[in-house]
Design an enzyme around this catalytic site. Structure first.
Site, short mmCIF file in Angstrom:
data_model
loop_
_atom_site.label_atom_id
_atom_site.label_comp_id
_atom_site.label_asym_id
_atom_site.label_seq_id
_atom_site.Cartn_x
_atom_site.Cartn_y
_atom_site.Cartn_z
N CYS A 1 0.82 -1.22 0.00
CA CYS A 1 0.00 0.00 0.00
C CYS A 1 0.85 1.26 0.00
O CYS A 1 0.33 2.35 -0.20
CB CYS A 1 -0.92 0.01 1.21
SG CYS A 1 -0.01 0.00 2.75
N ASP B 1 2.30 2.56 2.55
CA ASP B 1 2.29 3.25 3.84
C ASP B 1 3.59 2.99 4.59
O ASP B 1 4.25 1.98 4.37
CB ASP B 1 1.12 2.76 4.69
CG ASP B 1 -0.21 3.18 4.09
OD1 ASP B 1 -0.19 4.04 3.20
OD2 ASP B 1 -1.24 2.67 4.52
N CYS C 1 -1.95 -4.30 8.01
CA CYS C 1 -1.55 -3.01 8.56
C CYS C 1 -0.87 -3.19 9.91
O CYS C 1 -0.04 -2.38 10.31
CB CYS C 1 -2.74 -2.09 8.72
SG CYS C 1 -3.78 -2.01 7.25
FE1 FES Z 1 -1.39 0.43 4.32
FE2 FES Z 1 -3.05 -0.05 6.23
S1 FES Z 1 -3.51 0.16 4.12
S2 FES Z 1 -0.94 0.12 6.38
#
Ligand code: FES
Length: 126
Positions: free
Chosen positions: A33, A35, A104
């Protein structure tokens, strides 16, 4: 779909920020993702207790709740105790995460462990 605990930590995350001259820094990114999370820790050199911990999370709501929970779980523990915190334990403490958000939780303990390992490797070089 989220537990009350997740919503609580998401709306009011604890220990956000960074430390000046941290003893350890850990940064982990999620390739899926995009992140990421950065943890800073301050360790008492005599007791090896994590006395302060801060983080910055660039990510989804679940990742923010996870980092807040990880910081609370690790603060006051020795580095060895904090190394045994797993992603599953973090998700459990949040009363679970939706299945599609379990990934996550991986960022949290991984970033904490990275900060501790960074601290330990610097310490061993001294
Ligand atoms: Fe990337 Fe939750 S969607 S850490």
């Amino acid at each position: 779909m989220y537990s009350e605990k997740v919503m609580e930590h998401f709306s009011n995350p604890q220990n956000v920020g960074e430390l000046e001259n941290p003893d350890g820094v850990g940064e982990v990114g999620n390739p899926t993702c995009g992140d990421m999370m950065v943890f800073h820790i301050r360790v008492n050199q005599d007791t090896q207790v994590i006395e302060d911990i801060r983080y910055k999370t660039f990510g989804c709501g679940a990742a923010i709740a996870v980092s807040s929970m990880v910081s609370e779980m690790a603060k006051g523990k020795t580095v060895q105790e904090a190394l045994s915190i797993t992603n599953e334990m973090v998700a459990d403490h949040l009363d679970g995460l939706p299945p599609q958000k379990m990934h996550c939780s991986n960022l949290g303990a991984d970033a904490l462990h990275a900060a501790i390992n960074n601290y330990l490797s610097k310490k061993n070089q001294k």
